[in-house]
Write a protein that holds these residues in place. Structure first.
Motif, PDB file in Angstrom:
ATOM      1  N   TYR A 113       0.713  -1.057   0.009  1.00 22.89           N
ATOM      2  CA  TYR A 113      -0.047  -0.013  -0.005  1.00 22.89           C
ATOM      3  C   TYR A 113       0.825   1.175   0.076  1.00 22.89           C
ATOM      4  CZ  TYR A 113      -4.163  -2.738   1.014  1.00 22.89           C
ATOM      5  OH  TYR A 113      -5.151  -3.801   0.949  1.00 22.89           O
ATOM      6  N   ASP A 114       2.187   1.248   0.104  1.00 15.51           N
ATOM      7  CA  ASP A 114       2.913   2.287   0.278  1.00 15.51           C
ATOM      8  C   ASP A 114       3.605   2.685  -1.246  1.00 15.51           C
ATOM      9  OD1 ASP A 114       4.735   0.222   0.514  1.00 15.51           O
ATOM     10  OD2 ASP A 114       5.968   1.115   2.059  1.00 15.51           O
ATOM     11  N   LEU A 115       3.150   2.156  -2.249  1.00 17.10           N
ATOM     12  CA  LEU A 115       3.952   2.488  -3.823  1.00 17.10           C
ATOM     13  C   LEU A 115       4.171   4.057  -3.961  1.00 17.10           C
ATOM     14  CD1 LEU A 115       2.055  -0.062  -5.814  1.00 17.10           C
ATOM     15  CD2 LEU A 115       4.339  -0.428  -4.853  1.00 17.10           C
ATOM     16  N   LEU A 116       2.987   4.798  -3.312  1.00 15.36           N
ATOM     17  CA  LEU A 116       3.124   6.216  -3.493  1.00 15.36           C
ATOM     18  C   LEU A 116       3.053   6.708  -1.881  1.00 15.36           C
ATOM     19  CD1 LEU A 116       0.567   6.529  -6.297  1.00 15.36           C
ATOM     20  CD2 LEU A 116       3.244   6.540  -6.425  1.00 15.36           C
ATOM     21  N   ALA A 117       3.934   7.629  -1.371  1.00 16.20           N
ATOM     22  CA  ALA A 117       3.789   8.120  -0.007  1.00 16.20           C
ATOM     23  C   ALA A 117       4.009   9.375   0.356  1.00 16.20           C
ATOM     24  CB  ALA A 117       4.710   7.026   0.778  1.00 16.20           C
ATOM     25  N   THR A 140     -10.773   9.513   0.457  1.00 16.95           N
ATOM     26  CA  THR A 140     -11.374   8.014   1.257  1.00 16.95           C
ATOM     27  C   THR A 140     -10.222   7.545   1.936  1.00 16.95           C
ATOM     28  OG1 THR A 140     -12.991   8.235  -0.661  1.00 16.95           O
ATOM     29  CG2 THR A 140     -12.840   6.302   0.712  1.00 16.95           C
ATOM     30  N   PRO A 141     -10.379   7.159   3.219  1.00 23.14           N
ATOM     31  CA  PRO A 141      -9.511   6.355   4.077  1.00 23.14           C
ATOM     32  C   PRO A 141      -9.880   4.830   3.331  1.00 23.14           C
ATOM     33  CG  PRO A 141     -10.847   7.411   5.552  1.00 23.14           C
ATOM     34  CD  PRO A 141     -11.186   7.754   3.990  1.00 23.14           C
ATOM     35  N   ILE A 142      -8.626   4.034   3.559  1.00 25.23           N
ATOM     36  CA  ILE A 142      -8.896   2.534   3.233  1.00 25.23           C
ATOM     37  C   ILE A 142      -8.994   1.882   4.787  1.00 25.23           C
ATOM     38  CG2 ILE A 142      -7.848   0.574   2.593  1.00 25.23           C
ATOM     39  CD1 ILE A 142      -6.568   2.084   0.186  1.00 25.23           C
ATOM     40  N   PRO A 143     -10.228   1.276   4.940  1.00 28.36           N
ATOM     41  CA  PRO A 143     -10.475   0.654   6.197  1.00 28.36           C
ATOM     42  C   PRO A 143      -9.363  -0.412   6.607  1.00 28.36           C
ATOM     43  CG  PRO A 143     -12.359   0.232   4.556  1.00 28.36           C
ATOM     44  CD  PRO A 143     -11.316   0.993   3.840  1.00 28.36           C
ATOM     45  N   THR A 163      -1.767   6.448   7.602  1.00 25.95           N
ATOM     46  CA  THR A 163      -3.228   6.479   7.009  1.00 25.95           C
ATOM     47  C   THR A 163      -2.874   6.032   5.518  1.00 25.95           C
ATOM     48  OG1 THR A 163      -5.418   6.969   6.865  1.00 25.95           O
ATOM     49  CG2 THR A 163      -3.494   8.689   6.471  1.00 25.95           C
ATOM     50  N   THR A 164      -3.968   4.996   5.030  1.00 28.05           N
ATOM     51  CA  THR A 164      -3.759   4.925   3.573  1.00 28.05           C
ATOM     52  C   THR A 164      -5.191   5.605   3.081  1.00 28.05           C
ATOM     53  OG1 THR A 164      -2.113   3.133   4.123  1.00 28.05           O
ATOM     54  CG2 THR A 164      -3.458   3.077   2.012  1.00 28.05           C
ATOM     55  N   VAL A 165      -4.982   6.513   1.854  1.00 28.14           N
ATOM     56  CA  VAL A 165      -6.217   6.925   1.419  1.00 28.14           C
ATOM     57  C   VAL A 165      -6.124   6.692  -0.169  1.00 28.14           C
ATOM     58  CG1 VAL A 165      -6.419   8.543   3.134  1.00 28.14           C
ATOM     59  CG2 VAL A 165      -5.083   9.213   1.070  1.00 28.14           C
ATOM     60  N   VAL A 166      -7.410   6.743  -0.641  1.00 32.26           N
ATOM     61  CA  VAL A 166      -7.473   7.052  -2.192  1.00 32.26           C
ATOM     62  C   VAL A 166      -7.356   8.273  -2.562  1.00 32.26           C
ATOM     63  CG1 VAL A 166      -8.969   6.223  -4.050  1.00 32.26           C
ATOM     64  CG2 VAL A 166      -8.921   4.942  -2.073  1.00 32.26           C
ATOM     65  N   GLY A 167      -6.323   8.647  -3.164  1.00 26.08           N
ATOM     66  CA  GLY A 167      -6.041  10.192  -3.495  1.00 26.08           C
ATOM     67  C   GLY A 167      -6.343  10.368  -4.812  1.00 26.08           C
ATOM     68  N   ASN A 169      -6.925  10.812  -8.584  1.00 29.68           N
ATOM     69  CA  ASN A 169      -7.012   9.973  -9.756  1.00 29.68           C
ATOM     70  C   ASN A 169      -7.065   8.474  -9.212  1.00 29.68           C
ATOM     71  OD1 ASN A 169      -6.859  12.063 -11.610  1.00 29.68           O
ATOM     72  ND2 ASN A 169      -4.309  12.031 -11.392  1.00 29.68           N
ATOM     73  N   GLY A 170      -7.866   8.303  -8.134  1.00 32.55           N
ATOM     74  CA  GLY A 170      -8.033   7.064  -7.744  1.00 32.55           C
ATOM     75  C   GLY A 170      -6.643   6.207  -7.161  1.00 32.55           C
ATOM     76  N   LYS A 171      -5.676   6.874  -7.199  1.00 29.98           N
ATOM     77  CA  LYS A 171      -4.247   6.022  -6.615  1.00 29.98           C
ATOM     78  C   LYS A 171      -4.275   6.017  -5.189  1.00 29.98           C
ATOM     79  CE  LYS A 171      -2.176   6.448 -10.730  1.00 29.98           C
ATOM     80  NZ  LYS A 171      -2.744   5.386 -11.638  1.00 29.98           N
ATOM     81  N   ILE A 172      -3.385   4.852  -4.751  1.00 27.36           N
ATOM     82  CA  ILE A 172      -3.269   4.716  -3.408  1.00 27.36           C
ATOM     83  C   ILE A 172      -1.838   5.473  -2.739  1.00 27.36           C
ATOM     84  CG2 ILE A 172      -3.383   2.720  -1.471  1.00 27.36           C
ATOM     85  CD1 ILE A 172      -5.785   2.542  -3.122  1.00 27.36           C
ATOM     86  N   TYR A 173      -2.333   6.131  -1.599  1.00 29.07           N
ATOM     87  CA  TYR A 173      -1.401   6.785  -0.957  1.00 29.07           C
ATOM     88  C   TYR A 173      -1.095   6.174   0.509  1.00 29.07           C
ATOM     89  CZ  TYR A 173      -0.974   9.994  -4.976  1.00 29.07           C
ATOM     90  OH  TYR A 173      -0.949  10.428  -6.381  1.00 29.07           O
ATOM     91  N   GLU A 174       0.151   6.161   0.997  1.00 34.31           N
ATOM     92  CA  GLU A 174       0.238   5.989   2.371  1.00 34.31           C
ATOM     93  C   GLU A 174       0.650   7.279   2.875  1.00 34.31           C
ATOM     94  OE1 GLU A 174       2.482   2.722   5.068  1.00 34.31           O
ATOM     95  OE2 GLU A 174       3.718   4.443   4.610  1.00 34.31           O
ATOM     96  N   ILE A 175       0.052   8.038   3.926  1.00 32.59           N
ATOM     97  CA  ILE A 175       0.377   9.234   4.417  1.00 32.59           C
ATOM     98  C   ILE A 175       0.805   9.031   5.889  1.00 32.59           C
ATOM     99  CG2 ILE A 175      -0.406  11.390   4.941  1.00 32.59           C
ATOM    100  CD1 ILE A 175      -2.183  11.024   2.451  1.00 32.59           C
ATOM    101  N   GLN A 176       1.983   9.577   6.311  1.00 36.76           N
ATOM    102  CA  GLN A 176       2.497   9.702   7.594  1.00 36.76           C
ATOM    103  C   GLN A 176       2.435  11.098   7.990  1.00 36.76           C
ATOM    104  OE1 GLN A 176       6.289   8.068   7.638  1.00 36.76           O
ATOM    105  NE2 GLN A 176       5.922   5.849   6.993  1.00 36.76           N
TER     106      GLN A 176
END
Length: 182
Positions: A113-117, A140-143, A163-167, A169-176
């Motif tokens: 889930y951290d391909l983009l962070a 949207t946060p990912i449950p 947290t991990t969100v759908v950022g 263009n629908g890409k998944i981002y891990e955010i610290q």
């Protein structure tokens, strides 16, 4: 970068040397960009099938992934600035070699889930939670992908909100999110 001009034996020898000696030196010196490039290039020559399989799954070049991170970073910066939260923000696209290491340890590509962070640094703990609320209200946060290491630090005393969100263009981002002190 010029291994293509060498024989296959020399390519492998130089790639192995870069991976075992030069990349760790770059890491030790804090030159992440060079470390990452050395690791990716080495993997490309040592295990080309693995390298190209991961690259195909990513479906974008490093430059494109970096631009995707930059765009999200700009959006988060605008959001935090609009709400008067002083901050610094850094972003990165996970390197192919780093993805390879996770896969090699048994993870499935779909479970990374951290391909983009992004990493957000703010002055106070209150700002951490405020920033988290803003991020979650915008994307949207990912449950099951939220960790509060501020309220419950890790045994080594590490603190941060993950947290991990759908950022964008629908890409998944891990955010610290953490304070500068953390």
């Amino acid at each position: 970068r010029t291994l293509w001009a060498l024989t296959e034996d020399r390519q492998k020898a130089n790639a192995k040397e870069a991976l075992e000696i030069l990349a760790p030196i770059a890491h030790h010196l804090g030159i992440h960009k060079i470390k990452s490039e050395l690791e990716d290039l080495s993997l490309r020559y040592l295990k080309p099938d693995v390298f190209y399989d991961i690259a195909e799954k990513l479906n974008k070049t490093k430059l494109e992934r970096d631009k995707t991170v930059y765009d999200m970073q700009r959006e988060v910066t605008d959001l935090l600035t609009e709400h008067h939260i002083p901050h610094e923000i850094k972003g990165r696209a996970k390197s192919i070699y780093s993805i390879y290491n996770k896969l090699d340890k048994g993870k499935k590509f779909s479970d990374i889930y951290d391909l983009l962070a992004l990493r957000i640094m703010v002055p106070t703990i209150e700002d951490c939670y405020h920033a988290l609320g803003l991020v979650h209200s915008q994307w949207t946060p990912i449950p099951m992908r939220f960790k509060d290491y501020i309220a419950t630090p890790k045994p080594n005393l590490y603190q941060s909100l993950h947290t991990t969100v759908v950022g964008l263009n629908g890409k998944i981002y891990e955010i610290q999110i953490r304070t500068y002190k953390m």
